[in-house]
Motif scaffolding. Sequence first.
Motif, PDB file in Angstrom:
ATOM      1  N   ASP A  33       0.808  -1.221   0.000  1.00  0.00           N
ATOM      2  CA  ASP A  33       0.000   0.000   0.000  1.00  0.00           C
ATOM      3  C   ASP A  33       0.838   1.267   0.000  1.00  0.00           C
ATOM      4  OD1 ASP A  33       0.965  -0.536   2.569  1.00  0.00           O
ATOM      5  OD2 ASP A  33      -0.756   0.406   3.553  1.00  0.00           O
ATOM      6  N   LEU A  34       2.154   1.143  -0.153  1.00  0.00           N
ATOM      7  CA  LEU A  34       3.033   2.310  -0.168  1.00  0.00           C
ATOM      8  C   LEU A  34       3.656   2.490  -1.548  1.00  0.00           C
ATOM      9  CD1 LEU A  34       5.048   1.855   3.180  1.00  0.00           C
ATOM     10  CD2 LEU A  34       3.003   3.257   2.798  1.00  0.00           C
ATOM     11  N   ASP A  35       3.797   3.739  -1.960  1.00  0.00           N
ATOM     12  CA  ASP A  35       4.536   4.071  -3.175  1.00  0.00           C
ATOM     13  C   ASP A  35       5.838   4.801  -2.873  1.00  0.00           C
ATOM     14  OD1 ASP A  35       2.618   3.053  -5.010  1.00  0.00           O
ATOM     15  OD2 ASP A  35       1.419   4.875  -4.762  1.00  0.00           O
ATOM     16  N   VAL A  36       5.978   5.330  -1.662  1.00  0.00           N
ATOM     17  CA  VAL A  36       7.114   6.179  -1.306  1.00  0.00           C
ATOM     18  C   VAL A  36       7.637   5.797   0.065  1.00  0.00           C
ATOM     19  CG1 VAL A  36       7.875   8.547  -0.840  1.00  0.00           C
ATOM     20  CG2 VAL A  36       6.224   8.109  -2.673  1.00  0.00           C
ATOM     21  N   ILE A  37       8.960   5.708   0.187  1.00  0.00           N
ATOM     22  CA  ILE A  37       9.634   5.625   1.486  1.00  0.00           C
ATOM     23  C   ILE A  37      10.528   6.850   1.603  1.00  0.00           C
ATOM     24  CG2 ILE A  37      11.258   4.361   2.945  1.00  0.00           C
ATOM     25  CD1 ILE A  37      10.398   1.789   1.546  1.00  0.00           C
ATOM     26  N   LEU A  38      10.326   7.611   2.667  1.00  0.00           N
ATOM     27  CA  LEU A  38      11.093   8.830   2.916  1.00  0.00           C
ATOM     28  C   LEU A  38      12.037   8.594   4.087  1.00  0.00           C
ATOM     29  CD1 LEU A  38      11.649  11.909   2.575  1.00  0.00           C
ATOM     30  CD2 LEU A  38       9.698  12.302   4.104  1.00  0.00           C
ATOM     31  N   CYS A  39      13.302   8.888   3.896  1.00  0.00           N
ATOM     32  CA  CYS A  39      14.285   8.669   4.953  1.00  0.00           C
ATOM     33  C   CYS A  39      14.366   9.860   5.899  1.00  0.00           C
ATOM     34  CB  CYS A  39      15.650   8.378   4.344  1.00  0.00           C
ATOM     35  SG  CYS A  39      15.698   6.792   3.476  1.00  0.00           S
ATOM     36  N   VAL A  40      14.719   9.556   7.155  1.00  0.00           N
ATOM     37  CA  VAL A  40      14.839  10.573   8.196  1.00  0.00           C
ATOM     38  C   VAL A  40      16.043  11.465   7.929  1.00  0.00           C
ATOM     39  CG1 VAL A  40      15.351  10.909  10.655  1.00  0.00           C
ATOM     40  CG2 VAL A  40      13.588   9.273   9.943  1.00  0.00           C
ATOM     41  N   ARG A  41      17.200  10.857   7.718  1.00  0.00           N
ATOM     42  CA  ARG A  41      18.413  11.599   7.355  1.00  0.00           C
ATOM     43  C   ARG A  41      19.435  10.617   6.803  1.00  0.00           C
ATOM     44  NH1 ARG A  41      22.837  11.391  11.399  1.00  0.00           N
ATOM     45  NH2 ARG A  41      23.859  13.003  10.154  1.00  0.00           N
ATOM     46  N   GLY A  42      20.584  11.156   6.361  1.00  0.00           N
ATOM     47  CA  GLY A  42      21.674  10.315   5.888  1.00  0.00           C
ATOM     48  C   GLY A  42      22.627  10.007   7.029  1.00  0.00           C
ATOM     49  N   GLY A  43      23.857  10.532   6.925  1.00  0.00           N
ATOM     50  CA  GLY A  43      24.862  10.204   7.938  1.00  0.00           C
ATOM     51  C   GLY A  43      25.717   9.060   7.460  1.00  0.00           C
ATOM     52  N   TYR A  44      25.583   7.903   8.136  1.00  0.00           N
ATOM     53  CA  TYR A  44      26.298   6.704   7.707  1.00  0.00           C
ATOM     54  C   TYR A  44      25.564   5.492   8.250  1.00  0.00           C
ATOM     55  CZ  TYR A  44      29.543   2.931   7.140  1.00  0.00           C
ATOM     56  OH  TYR A  44      30.077   1.720   6.789  1.00  0.00           O
ATOM     57  N   GLY A  45      25.646   4.393   7.520  1.00  0.00           N
ATOM     58  CA  GLY A  45      25.105   3.130   8.004  1.00  0.00           C
ATOM     59  C   GLY A  45      24.349   2.327   6.971  1.00  0.00           C
ATOM     60  N   ALA A  46      23.959   2.943   5.855  1.00  0.00           N
ATOM     61  CA  ALA A  46      23.163   2.231   4.861  1.00  0.00           C
ATOM     62  C   ALA A  46      23.915   1.052   4.254  1.00  0.00           C
ATOM     63  CB  ALA A  46      22.714   3.190   3.762  1.00  0.00           C
ATOM     64  N   LEU A  47      25.220   1.183   4.090  1.00  0.00           N
ATOM     65  CA  LEU A  47      26.009   0.094   3.502  1.00  0.00           C
ATOM     66  C   LEU A  47      25.884  -1.201   4.302  1.00  0.00           C
ATOM     67  CD1 LEU A  47      29.283   2.021   2.599  1.00  0.00           C
ATOM     68  CD2 LEU A  47      27.827   0.830   0.950  1.00  0.00           C
ATOM     69  N   ARG A  48      25.707  -1.082   5.603  1.00  0.00           N
ATOM     70  CA  ARG A  48      25.631  -2.265   6.458  1.00  0.00           C
ATOM     71  C   ARG A  48      24.363  -3.074   6.230  1.00  0.00           C
ATOM     72  NH1 ARG A  48      28.477  -0.413  12.068  1.00  0.00           N
ATOM     73  NH2 ARG A  48      27.480  -2.323  12.801  1.00  0.00           N
ATOM     74  N   LEU A  49      23.390  -2.514   5.524  1.00  0.00           N
ATOM     75  CA  LEU A  49      22.107  -3.186   5.320  1.00  0.00           C
ATOM     76  C   LEU A  49      21.973  -3.850   3.956  1.00  0.00           C
ATOM     77  CD1 LEU A  49      19.606  -0.543   6.797  1.00  0.00           C
ATOM     78  CD2 LEU A  49      20.982  -2.266   8.001  1.00  0.00           C
ATOM     79  N   LEU A  50      22.856  -3.544   3.023  1.00  0.00           N
ATOM     80  CA  LEU A  50      22.611  -3.925   1.625  1.00  0.00           C
ATOM     81  C   LEU A  50      22.454  -5.426   1.425  1.00  0.00           C
ATOM     82  CD1 LEU A  50      24.883  -1.496  -0.428  1.00  0.00           C
ATOM     83  CD2 LEU A  50      22.573  -1.159   0.469  1.00  0.00           C
ATOM     84  N   ASP A  51      23.242  -6.229   2.127  1.00  0.00           N
ATOM     85  CA  ASP A  51      23.151  -7.676   1.892  1.00  0.00           C
ATOM     86  C   ASP A  51      21.996  -8.315   2.652  1.00  0.00           C
ATOM     87  OD1 ASP A  51      24.272  -7.400   4.389  1.00  0.00           O
ATOM     88  OD2 ASP A  51      25.938  -8.774   4.043  1.00  0.00           O
ATOM     89  N   GLY A  52      21.222  -7.524   3.391  1.00  0.00           N
ATOM     90  CA  GLY A  52      20.066  -8.069   4.101  1.00  0.00           C
ATOM     91  C   GLY A  52      18.731  -7.582   3.577  1.00  0.00           C
ATOM     92  N   LEU A  53      18.743  -6.726   2.562  1.00  0.00           N
ATOM     93  CA  LEU A  53      17.482  -6.224   2.016  1.00  0.00           C
ATOM     94  C   LEU A  53      16.746  -7.331   1.256  1.00  0.00           C
ATOM     95  CD1 LEU A  53      18.458  -2.711   0.611  1.00  0.00           C
ATOM     96  CD2 LEU A  53      17.459  -3.258   2.833  1.00  0.00           C
ATOM     97  N   ASP A  54      15.424  -7.287   1.326  1.00  0.00           N
ATOM     98  CA  ASP A  54      14.590  -8.286   0.656  1.00  0.00           C
ATOM     99  C   ASP A  54      14.319  -7.819  -0.776  1.00  0.00           C
ATOM    100  OD1 ASP A  54      12.736 -10.127  -0.198  1.00  0.00           O
ATOM    101  OD2 ASP A  54      11.452  -9.975   1.583  1.00  0.00           O
ATOM    102  N   TYR A  55      15.270  -8.102  -1.657  1.00  0.00           N
ATOM    103  CA  TYR A  55      15.173  -7.614  -3.029  1.00  0.00           C
ATOM    104  C   TYR A  55      14.059  -8.307  -3.817  1.00  0.00           C
ATOM    105  CZ  TYR A  55      19.629  -5.376  -2.037  1.00  0.00           C
ATOM    106  OH  TYR A  55      20.622  -4.591  -1.484  1.00  0.00           O
ATOM    107  N   GLU A  56      13.766  -9.556  -3.503  1.00  0.00           N
ATOM    108  CA  GLU A  56      12.705 -10.249  -4.228  1.00  0.00           C
ATOM    109  C   GLU A  56      11.348  -9.619  -3.934  1.00  0.00           C
ATOM    110  OE1 GLU A  56      13.047 -12.524  -6.643  1.00  0.00           O
ATOM    111  OE2 GLU A  56      15.163 -12.013  -6.385  1.00  0.00           O
ATOM    112  N   THR A  57      11.108  -9.295  -2.673  1.00  0.00           N
ATOM    113  CA  THR A  57       9.859  -8.609  -2.338  1.00  0.00           C
ATOM    114  C   THR A  57       9.852  -7.205  -2.930  1.00  0.00           C
ATOM    115  OG1 THR A  57       9.600  -9.893  -0.303  1.00  0.00           O
ATOM    116  CG2 THR A  57       8.406  -7.812  -0.431  1.00  0.00           C
ATOM    117  N   ALA A  58      11.010  -6.568  -2.937  1.00  0.00           N
ATOM    118  CA  ALA A  58      11.103  -5.219  -3.517  1.00  0.00           C
ATOM    119  C   ALA A  58      10.719  -5.229  -4.995  1.00  0.00           C
ATOM    120  CB  ALA A  58      12.513  -4.670  -3.328  1.00  0.00           C
ATOM    121  N   LYS A  59      11.048  -6.284  -5.712  1.00  0.00           N
ATOM    122  CA  LYS A  59      10.659  -6.378  -7.119  1.00  0.00           C
ATOM    123  C   LYS A  59       9.142  -6.411  -7.279  1.00  0.00           C
ATOM    124  CE  LYS A  59      14.771  -8.974  -8.576  1.00  0.00           C
ATOM    125  NZ  LYS A  59      15.255 -10.292  -9.060  1.00  0.00           N
TER     126      LYS A  59
END
Length: 309
Positions: free
Chosen positions: A71-97
């Motif tokens: 039911d969502l079309d947009v995800i808005l982030c709070v801020r940047g900084g650092y830390g996103a790289l630590r999540l890349l190998d755990g994202l659910d890319y199949e569901t994202a498709k």
Amino acid sequence: MQLALKNPRIGIAAPAGPPLDGRRLAQGLRNLEAQGLTLIRPRETYPTHGFLAGDDCARLEEFNALIARPDLDVILCVRGGYGALRLLDGLDYETAKRYPKVLVGYSDITALQLALHRRAGWPGLSGAMAAVEWPEPDDRWLEPYARLLRGETEVSLGPVDGSVPVPVVDGQAEAPLIGGNLATMTRLVGTPYMPNLAGSILFLEDVGELPYRIDALLAQLRLAGHLDNLAGAVLGQFTDAESPADRPSFTVEEVLDHYFRGAPYPVVRNWNYGHFPLKAPLPIGPRARLTVREGGASLTTLEPLLPSL
């Protein structure tokens, strides 16, 4: 100005650094709600965990929960900084498709935007975040931001602050836009999350990187072949980049000229894009037209960010 989104529900995530000022975050969220938006927040608080907005498990669980919402079309982030790289190998890319969305943010969020673009075909919007620009929204950036999130085409992405872009190489290109923060993008080189830049209009910016470090980052992209077959380049602002007065150095402009002055595609620098409040939002994914001529340049979208918007 109102966003007037067709789907008023948007996800809020803090996948990188924690909000630096809780009052500004609260004000940003109130301003978003005043736009008639319903904010979907898997986490109501973002506890500081070192330089992160919570530990990796909490941030990953939050982000994957938003990915899985049809039911969502947009995800808005709070801020940047650092830390996103630590999540890349755990994202659910199949569901994202299955449930494509527009991921909005910039700086460190570039890592998530490029990874989701590469692995799931998601578009992105490099623009205002909840705890950074949304506490004090400005119609000058909000107008193109809103038009992009409404799925409009022929959106001008030119300067919103009255600045004048500097032509480097004249020409015109129509190609997909892709880019973001230079240092963050370069960290993806050699990983399965680095997108193919060939045939794209690349846009870049950075903050706090001295000229020799900008040179090193661009050299890495060039040596990896990522600058060889671009359709065009839009070089934003590289702020807080002054070398100490007692150190010999090139200027940022000289570094950029070294890598792009002889390019066989149109190039412009001094674009109104970077780490400062009043900047033009730039989309990741849709085709756009870049025109660079003596005396100026223009950049206009040719496709919507996401067909469902």
